[in-house]
Design a protein around this motif. Structure first.
Motif, short mmCIF file in Angstrom:
data_model
loop_
_atom_site.label_atom_id
_atom_site.label_comp_id
_atom_site.label_asym_id
_atom_site.label_seq_id
_atom_site.Cartn_x
_atom_site.Cartn_y
_atom_site.Cartn_z
N ILE A 169 0.84 -1.20 0.00
CA ILE A 169 0.00 0.00 0.00
C ILE A 169 0.87 1.25 0.00
CG2 ILE A 169 -1.67 1.31 1.37
CD1 ILE A 169 -2.83 -1.35 2.31
N HIS A 174 -0.78 -1.70 -4.65
CA HIS A 174 -2.11 -2.30 -4.51
C HIS A 174 -3.10 -1.76 -5.52
CE1 HIS A 174 -2.43 1.58 -2.65
NE2 HIS A 174 -3.73 1.43 -2.42
N GLU A 245 -9.35 1.24 -0.10
CA GLU A 245 -7.99 1.47 0.41
C GLU A 245 -8.00 1.53 1.94
OE1 GLU A 245 -6.28 4.86 -1.40
OE2 GLU A 245 -6.40 4.08 -3.43
N GLU A 249 -5.89 -0.85 4.42
CA GLU A 249 -4.99 -0.33 5.43
C GLU A 249 -5.36 -0.84 6.82
OE1 GLU A 249 -5.16 3.86 5.01
OE2 GLU A 249 -3.98 3.91 3.14
#
Length: 401
Positions: A169, A174, A245, A249
Protein backbone atom coordinates in the motif's frame (compact mmCIF):
# COMPACT_ATOMS: atom_id res chain seq x y z
CA UNK A 1 43.72 -58.08 -9.65
CA UNK A 2 42.03 -61.28 -8.47
CA UNK A 3 43.28 -63.03 -11.64
CA UNK A 4 46.80 -61.69 -11.13
CA UNK A 5 46.92 -62.77 -7.48
CA UNK A 6 45.57 -66.24 -8.32
CA UNK A 7 47.96 -66.62 -11.27
CA UNK A 8 50.90 -65.71 -9.01
CA UNK A 9 49.80 -68.36 -6.50
CA UNK A 10 49.56 -70.98 -9.25
CA UNK A 11 52.98 -69.92 -10.56
CA UNK A 12 54.44 -70.51 -7.09
CA UNK A 13 52.84 -73.97 -7.03
CA UNK A 14 54.37 -74.79 -10.43
CA UNK A 15 57.74 -73.46 -9.31
CA UNK A 16 57.55 -75.66 -6.21
CA UNK A 17 56.95 -78.77 -8.34
CA UNK A 18 59.85 -77.89 -10.68
CA UNK A 19 62.22 -77.14 -7.79
CA UNK A 20 61.48 -80.50 -6.19
CA UNK A 21 62.29 -82.25 -9.45
CA UNK A 22 65.71 -80.54 -9.81
CA UNK A 23 66.48 -80.31 -6.09
CA UNK A 24 69.56 -82.60 -6.27
CA UNK A 25 71.19 -80.84 -9.22
CA UNK A 26 72.36 -77.70 -7.42
CA UNK A 27 72.04 -76.16 -3.92
CA UNK A 28 70.36 -73.10 -5.44
CA UNK A 29 67.28 -75.18 -6.10
CA UNK A 30 66.85 -75.46 -2.34
CA UNK A 31 66.41 -71.71 -2.14
CA UNK A 32 63.92 -71.83 -5.01
CA UNK A 33 61.98 -74.56 -3.27
CA UNK A 34 61.97 -72.67 0.05
CA UNK A 35 60.82 -69.50 -1.71
CA UNK A 36 57.99 -71.19 -3.64
CA UNK A 37 56.85 -73.27 -0.68
CA UNK A 38 56.64 -70.32 1.70
CA UNK A 39 55.09 -68.17 -1.06
CA UNK A 40 52.30 -70.76 -1.49
CA UNK A 41 51.64 -70.74 2.25
CA UNK A 42 51.57 -66.93 2.39
CA UNK A 43 49.40 -66.65 -0.72
CA UNK A 44 46.93 -69.28 0.51
CA UNK A 45 46.74 -67.70 3.97
CA UNK A 46 46.01 -64.26 2.54
CA UNK A 47 43.54 -65.71 0.04
CA UNK A 48 41.69 -67.30 2.93
CA UNK A 49 41.77 -64.06 4.93
CA UNK A 50 40.53 -61.90 2.05
CA UNK A 51 37.87 -64.38 0.97
CA UNK A 52 36.64 -64.84 4.55
CA UNK A 53 35.72 -61.15 4.67
CA UNK A 54 33.12 -61.47 1.92
CA UNK A 55 32.10 -65.13 1.65
CA UNK A 56 32.83 -68.64 2.93
CA UNK A 57 36.04 -70.03 1.37
CA UNK A 58 35.16 -72.91 -0.98
CA UNK A 59 31.62 -72.73 0.43
CA UNK A 60 32.69 -74.48 3.65
CA UNK A 61 30.86 -73.46 6.88
CA UNK A 62 34.06 -72.42 8.63
CA UNK A 63 33.46 -70.28 11.76
CA UNK A 64 34.18 -66.56 11.54
CA UNK A 65 34.02 -66.41 7.76
CA UNK A 66 31.68 -64.37 5.50
CA UNK A 67 32.21 -61.63 8.06
CA UNK A 68 30.61 -58.74 6.15
CA UNK A 69 27.39 -60.57 5.07
CA UNK A 70 26.93 -62.07 8.54
CA UNK A 71 27.41 -58.71 10.29
CA UNK A 72 25.60 -56.47 7.79
CA UNK A 73 23.19 -55.00 10.34
CA UNK A 74 25.95 -54.35 12.88
CA UNK A 75 28.01 -52.64 10.18
CA UNK A 76 25.00 -50.42 9.35
CA UNK A 77 24.54 -49.43 13.00
CA UNK A 78 28.27 -48.82 13.46
CA UNK A 79 28.35 -46.69 10.31
CA UNK A 80 25.42 -44.64 11.58
CA UNK A 81 27.03 -44.08 14.99
CA UNK A 82 30.32 -43.14 13.30
CA UNK A 83 28.57 -40.57 11.10
CA UNK A 84 26.66 -39.07 13.98
CA UNK A 85 29.60 -38.84 16.38
CA UNK A 86 32.17 -37.61 13.88
CA UNK A 87 30.24 -35.57 11.32
CA UNK A 88 26.74 -34.59 12.43
CA UNK A 89 27.22 -33.12 15.90
CA UNK A 90 26.70 -29.34 16.14
CA UNK A 91 30.20 -28.87 17.59
CA UNK A 92 31.88 -30.73 14.73
CA UNK A 93 29.83 -28.94 12.07
CA UNK A 94 30.48 -25.52 13.63
CA UNK A 95 34.21 -26.22 13.96
CA UNK A 96 34.53 -27.41 10.37
CA UNK A 97 32.64 -24.38 9.05
CA UNK A 98 34.34 -21.77 11.25
CA UNK A 99 37.34 -21.35 8.96
CA UNK A 100 35.53 -22.04 5.70
CA UNK A 101 34.51 -19.25 3.36
CA UNK A 102 31.59 -21.05 1.78
CA UNK A 103 30.29 -17.88 0.14
CA UNK A 104 33.56 -17.19 -1.71
CA UNK A 105 33.85 -20.83 -2.78
CA UNK A 106 30.29 -20.82 -4.07
CA UNK A 107 30.98 -17.51 -5.82
CA UNK A 108 34.06 -18.86 -7.56
CA UNK A 109 32.11 -21.89 -8.71
CA UNK A 110 29.13 -19.88 -9.96
CA UNK A 111 31.17 -17.20 -11.71
CA UNK A 112 33.15 -19.76 -13.73
CA UNK A 113 30.83 -22.76 -14.23
CA UNK A 114 32.89 -24.02 -17.20
CA UNK A 115 36.24 -23.95 -15.39
CA UNK A 116 38.60 -26.72 -14.34
CA UNK A 117 36.16 -28.02 -11.75
CA UNK A 118 33.96 -29.49 -14.47
CA UNK A 119 34.96 -33.11 -13.90
CA UNK A 120 34.77 -32.70 -10.14
CA UNK A 121 31.33 -31.11 -10.43
CA UNK A 122 30.12 -33.85 -12.75
CA UNK A 123 31.42 -36.59 -10.47
CA UNK A 124 29.95 -34.99 -7.38
CA UNK A 125 26.62 -34.48 -9.14
CA UNK A 126 26.46 -38.12 -10.25
CA UNK A 127 27.44 -39.29 -6.76
CA UNK A 128 24.76 -37.13 -5.20
CA UNK A 129 22.20 -38.42 -7.68
CA UNK A 130 23.15 -42.04 -6.96
CA UNK A 131 22.86 -41.47 -3.22
CA UNK A 132 19.53 -39.69 -3.62
CA UNK A 133 18.13 -42.53 -5.73
CA UNK A 134 19.42 -45.27 -3.39
CA UNK A 135 17.91 -43.83 -0.21
CA UNK A 136 14.42 -44.75 0.93
CA UNK A 137 12.30 -42.17 -0.86
CA UNK A 138 9.34 -42.53 1.49
CA UNK A 139 11.42 -41.90 4.61
CA UNK A 140 13.55 -39.21 2.95
CA UNK A 141 10.44 -37.46 1.71
CA UNK A 142 8.90 -37.81 5.17
CA UNK A 143 11.89 -36.04 6.73
CA UNK A 144 11.71 -33.20 4.21
CA UNK A 145 7.93 -32.80 4.49
CA UNK A 146 7.94 -32.98 8.29
CA UNK A 147 10.67 -30.37 8.41
CA UNK A 148 8.67 -28.06 6.13
CA UNK A 149 5.47 -28.64 8.10
CA UNK A 150 7.28 -27.95 11.39
CA UNK A 151 8.65 -24.66 10.08
CA UNK A 152 5.21 -23.64 8.80
CA UNK A 153 3.67 -24.43 12.18
CA UNK A 154 6.22 -22.18 13.89
CA UNK A 155 5.83 -19.43 11.31
CA UNK A 156 3.76 -16.39 12.34
CA UNK A 157 1.79 -15.79 9.16
CA UNK A 158 -0.32 -12.82 10.24
CA UNK A 159 2.48 -10.25 10.86
CA UNK A 160 4.16 -11.26 7.62
CA UNK A 161 0.96 -10.78 5.63
CA UNK A 162 0.29 -7.47 7.37
CA UNK A 163 3.77 -6.13 6.68
CA UNK A 164 3.64 -7.25 3.05
CA UNK A 165 0.23 -5.63 2.57
CA UNK A 166 1.35 -2.43 4.32
CA UNK A 167 4.48 -2.20 2.18
CA UNK A 168 2.44 -2.77 -0.99
CA UNK A 169 0.00 0.00 0.00
CA UNK A 170 2.83 2.41 0.86
CA UNK A 171 4.43 1.85 -2.55
CA UNK A 172 1.12 2.02 -4.41
CA UNK A 173 1.43 -1.53 -5.67
CA UNK A 174 -2.11 -2.30 -4.51
CA UNK A 175 -3.75 0.02 -7.03
CA UNK A 176 -3.36 -2.28 -10.08
CA UNK A 177 -4.85 -5.10 -8.01
CA UNK A 178 -7.84 -2.98 -6.99
CA UNK A 179 -8.42 -1.84 -10.56
CA UNK A 180 -8.15 -5.42 -11.82
CA UNK A 181 -10.69 -6.55 -9.23
CA UNK A 182 -13.09 -3.76 -10.23
CA UNK A 183 -12.72 -4.66 -13.92
CA UNK A 184 -13.30 -8.30 -13.04
CA UNK A 185 -16.44 -7.29 -11.13
CA UNK A 186 -17.67 -5.34 -14.17
CA UNK A 187 -17.04 -8.34 -16.43
CA UNK A 188 -18.85 -10.62 -13.99
CA UNK A 189 -21.76 -8.17 -13.87
CA UNK A 190 -21.93 -8.09 -17.67
CA UNK A 191 -21.76 -11.89 -17.96
CA UNK A 192 -24.61 -12.29 -15.45
CA UNK A 193 -26.78 -9.38 -16.59
CA UNK A 194 -29.63 -11.70 -17.63
CA UNK A 195 -29.60 -13.38 -14.22
CA UNK A 196 -29.82 -10.00 -12.45
CA UNK A 197 -32.69 -8.87 -14.70
CA UNK A 198 -34.54 -12.11 -14.01
CA UNK A 199 -34.09 -11.66 -10.25
CA UNK A 200 -35.48 -8.10 -10.44
CA UNK A 201 -38.45 -9.24 -12.54
CA UNK A 202 -39.22 -12.10 -10.17
CA UNK A 203 -39.16 -9.83 -7.10
CA UNK A 204 -41.18 -7.02 -8.68
CA UNK A 205 -44.87 -6.85 -7.80
CA UNK A 206 -47.67 -7.21 -10.30
CA UNK A 207 -48.14 -3.47 -10.74
CA UNK A 208 -44.53 -2.93 -11.71
CA UNK A 209 -44.61 -5.80 -14.17
CA UNK A 210 -47.93 -4.60 -15.64
CA UNK A 211 -46.61 -1.06 -16.16
CA UNK A 212 -43.20 -2.35 -17.42
CA UNK A 213 -41.53 -0.41 -14.65
CA UNK A 214 -39.63 -3.52 -13.61
CA UNK A 215 -37.62 -3.37 -16.84
CA UNK A 216 -36.84 0.29 -16.27
CA UNK A 217 -35.84 -0.51 -12.70
CA UNK A 218 -33.52 -3.29 -13.88
CA UNK A 219 -31.95 -0.96 -16.47
CA UNK A 220 -31.48 1.75 -13.85
CA UNK A 221 -29.84 -0.62 -11.40
CA UNK A 222 -27.50 -2.10 -13.98
CA UNK A 223 -26.62 1.32 -15.42
CA UNK A 224 -25.90 2.61 -11.93
CA UNK A 225 -23.64 -0.33 -11.16
CA UNK A 226 -21.77 0.04 -14.45
CA UNK A 227 -21.33 3.76 -13.86
CA UNK A 228 -20.14 3.22 -10.30
CA UNK A 229 -17.54 0.66 -11.36
CA UNK A 230 -16.35 2.76 -14.31
CA UNK A 231 -15.98 5.90 -12.16
CA UNK A 232 -14.11 3.91 -9.50
CA UNK A 233 -11.54 2.85 -12.09
CA UNK A 234 -11.21 6.28 -13.77
CA UNK A 235 -11.46 8.69 -10.81
CA UNK A 236 -8.42 8.41 -8.49
CA UNK A 237 -10.22 9.91 -5.47
CA UNK A 238 -13.50 8.08 -5.89
CA UNK A 239 -15.19 7.37 -2.52
CA UNK A 240 -15.53 3.65 -3.24
CA UNK A 241 -11.84 3.39 -4.13
CA UNK A 242 -10.99 5.32 -0.95
CA UNK A 243 -13.12 2.99 1.13
CA UNK A 244 -11.41 -0.05 -0.38
CA UNK A 245 -7.99 1.47 0.41
CA UNK A 246 -9.08 2.29 3.96
CA UNK A 247 -10.27 -1.28 4.39
CA UNK A 248 -6.96 -2.65 3.15
CA UNK A 249 -4.99 -0.33 5.43
CA UNK A 250 -7.12 -1.38 8.40
CA UNK A 251 -6.62 -5.04 7.47
CA UNK A 252 -2.84 -4.57 7.29
CA UNK A 253 -2.86 -2.90 10.70
CA UNK A 254 -5.04 -5.60 12.27
CA UNK A 255 -2.89 -8.39 10.87
CA UNK A 256 0.11 -6.95 12.70
CA UNK A 257 -1.38 -5.47 15.89
CA UNK A 258 -4.80 -7.02 16.55
CA UNK A 259 -4.50 -10.17 18.71
CA UNK A 260 -7.92 -11.42 17.63
CA UNK A 261 -7.08 -11.09 13.97
CA UNK A 262 -3.75 -12.82 14.51
CA UNK A 263 -5.46 -15.68 16.35
CA UNK A 264 -8.01 -15.98 13.56
CA UNK A 265 -5.30 -16.19 10.89
CA UNK A 266 -3.35 -18.68 13.01
CA UNK A 267 -6.42 -20.91 13.32
CA UNK A 268 -6.93 -20.75 9.56
CA UNK A 269 -3.27 -21.75 9.07
CA UNK A 270 -3.64 -24.71 11.45
CA UNK A 271 -6.79 -25.85 9.64
CA UNK A 272 -5.01 -25.65 6.28
CA UNK A 273 -2.02 -27.63 7.55
CA UNK A 274 -4.34 -30.29 8.99
CA UNK A 275 -6.30 -30.60 5.76
CA UNK A 276 -5.54 -33.84 3.82
CA UNK A 277 -5.42 -31.78 0.63
CA UNK A 278 -2.40 -29.92 2.02
CA UNK A 279 -0.67 -33.24 2.69
CA UNK A 280 -1.33 -34.29 -0.90
CA UNK A 281 0.06 -30.96 -2.10
CA UNK A 282 3.22 -31.54 -0.03
CA UNK A 283 3.59 -35.03 -1.53
CA UNK A 284 3.30 -33.64 -5.05
CA UNK A 285 5.68 -30.77 -4.19
CA UNK A 286 8.31 -33.20 -2.85
CA UNK A 287 8.04 -35.50 -5.85
CA UNK A 288 8.33 -32.62 -8.32
CA UNK A 289 11.26 -31.19 -6.39
CA UNK A 290 13.04 -34.55 -6.19
CA UNK A 291 12.53 -35.21 -9.90
CA UNK A 292 13.73 -31.73 -10.81
CA UNK A 293 16.73 -32.06 -8.49
CA UNK A 294 17.71 -35.39 -10.05
CA UNK A 295 17.41 -33.92 -13.53
CA UNK A 296 19.56 -30.96 -12.49
CA UNK A 297 22.36 -32.99 -10.90
CA UNK A 298 22.38 -35.48 -13.77
CA UNK A 299 23.00 -32.60 -16.20
CA UNK A 300 24.89 -29.92 -14.21
CA UNK A 301 26.12 -28.21 -17.36
CA UNK A 302 22.61 -27.81 -18.70
CA UNK A 303 21.46 -26.14 -15.50
CA UNK A 304 24.16 -23.51 -15.80
CA UNK A 305 23.33 -22.59 -19.39
CA UNK A 306 21.42 -19.64 -20.77
CA UNK A 307 19.91 -16.81 -18.75
CA UNK A 308 20.00 -18.83 -15.53
CA UNK A 309 23.72 -19.36 -16.00
CA UNK A 310 24.27 -15.62 -16.51
CA UNK A 311 22.30 -14.81 -13.37
CA UNK A 312 24.23 -17.38 -11.36
CA UNK A 313 27.53 -16.02 -12.69
CA UNK A 314 26.56 -12.51 -11.62
CA UNK A 315 25.62 -13.80 -8.18
CA UNK A 316 28.95 -15.64 -8.02
CA UNK A 317 30.90 -12.46 -8.75
CA UNK A 318 29.02 -10.65 -6.00
CA UNK A 319 29.80 -13.44 -3.54
CA UNK A 320 33.49 -13.28 -4.47
CA UNK A 321 33.92 -9.53 -4.09
CA UNK A 322 31.39 -8.35 -1.49
CA UNK A 323 32.86 -9.00 1.98
CA UNK A 324 29.67 -8.04 3.81
CA UNK A 325 27.64 -10.40 1.66
CA UNK A 326 30.17 -13.16 2.37
CA UNK A 327 29.82 -12.62 6.12
CA UNK A 328 26.03 -12.80 5.90
CA UNK A 329 26.01 -15.90 3.70
CA UNK A 330 28.66 -17.73 5.75
CA UNK A 331 26.84 -16.94 8.99
CA UNK A 332 23.57 -18.16 7.53
CA UNK A 333 25.22 -21.34 6.21
CA UNK A 334 26.81 -22.10 9.59
CA UNK A 335 23.61 -21.53 11.51
CA UNK A 336 21.57 -23.52 9.03
CA UNK A 337 23.90 -26.53 8.94
CA UNK A 338 24.41 -26.53 12.70
CA UNK A 339 20.64 -26.38 13.16
CA UNK A 340 20.09 -29.21 10.69
CA UNK A 341 22.69 -31.39 12.39
CA UNK A 342 21.18 -30.65 15.79
CA UNK A 343 17.56 -31.25 14.84
CA UNK A 344 17.81 -33.96 12.22
CA UNK A 345 21.21 -35.61 12.78
CA UNK A 346 19.64 -38.63 14.46
CA UNK A 347 17.06 -39.03 11.69
CA UNK A 348 19.70 -38.72 8.98
CA UNK A 349 21.96 -41.41 10.43
CA UNK A 350 18.94 -43.61 11.11
CA UNK A 351 18.03 -43.22 7.45
CA UNK A 352 21.54 -44.39 6.47
CA UNK A 353 21.39 -47.32 8.90
CA UNK A 354 17.96 -48.49 7.78
CA UNK A 355 18.92 -48.16 4.11
CA UNK A 356 21.98 -50.39 4.57
CA UNK A 357 19.92 -52.83 6.63
CA UNK A 358 17.43 -53.20 3.79
CA UNK A 359 20.17 -54.08 1.32
CA UNK A 360 20.59 -57.81 0.89
CA UNK A 361 23.88 -59.39 1.93
CA UNK A 362 25.00 -59.84 -1.70
CA UNK A 363 24.49 -56.14 -2.45
CA UNK A 364 26.49 -55.04 0.59
CA UNK A 365 29.27 -57.52 -0.21
CA UNK A 366 29.50 -56.48 -3.86
CA UNK A 367 29.57 -52.75 -3.07
CA UNK A 368 32.23 -53.00 -0.37
CA UNK A 369 34.32 -55.45 -2.39
CA UNK A 370 34.01 -53.22 -5.44
CA UNK A 371 35.27 -50.26 -3.40
CA UNK A 372 38.28 -51.89 -1.67
CA UNK A 373 38.71 -55.22 -3.48
CA UNK A 374 41.65 -54.08 -5.62
CA UNK A 375 43.72 -53.26 -2.53
CA UNK A 376 42.69 -56.54 -0.91
CA UNK A 377 44.00 -58.45 -3.92
CA UNK A 378 47.28 -56.55 -3.56
CA UNK A 379 47.41 -58.01 -0.05
CA UNK A 380 47.33 -61.48 -1.62
CA UNK A 381 50.16 -60.55 -4.01
CA UNK A 382 52.22 -59.03 -1.22
CA UNK A 383 51.53 -62.02 1.03
CA UNK A 384 52.78 -64.38 -1.67
CA UNK A 385 56.02 -62.45 -2.27
CA UNK A 386 56.72 -61.67 1.37
CA UNK A 387 56.04 -65.30 2.31
CA UNK A 388 58.55 -66.43 -0.29
CA UNK A 389 61.20 -64.04 1.02
CA UNK A 390 60.61 -65.23 4.57
CA UNK A 391 60.95 -68.81 3.33
CA UNK A 392 64.34 -67.98 1.73
CA UNK A 393 65.47 -66.32 4.97
CA UNK A 394 64.47 -69.35 7.05
CA UNK A 395 66.16 -71.72 4.58
CA UNK A 396 69.35 -69.64 4.72
CA UNK A 397 69.40 -69.63 8.50
CA UNK A 398 68.73 -73.39 8.51
CA UNK A 399 71.69 -74.03 6.18
CA UNK A 400 74.22 -71.83 7.94
CA UNK A 401 73.30 -73.03 11.41
Amino acid sequence: MRIIATALLLAMAGLFVVSRHFLGLHPAWGYVRAFSEAAMVGGLADWFAVTALFRRPLGLPIPHTAIIPENKDRIADTMAVFLQENFLTPQVVARRLSGMNAAAAAGAFLSDPQGGEGRLREGAANLFADVLESLDQEKLGGIAKNALRTQLEKWQVSPLLGNLLGAAIADGRHMPVIEALIRRAAMTLEDNEDVIRAMIHDRANTLLRWTKLDERLANAILDGLYKLLAETVVVPDHPLRRRIEDGLEQLAHDLVHDPQMRDRVERMKVEILANPAFGQWLDALWERGRTRLLAMVREPEGVLAGQLGDSLAELGRALETDKRLQILVNRFARRTLVGVSSRYGTQIVRLVSETVRRWDARTVTDRIEGAVGRDLQFIRVNGTLVGGLVGVAIHTVDIWL
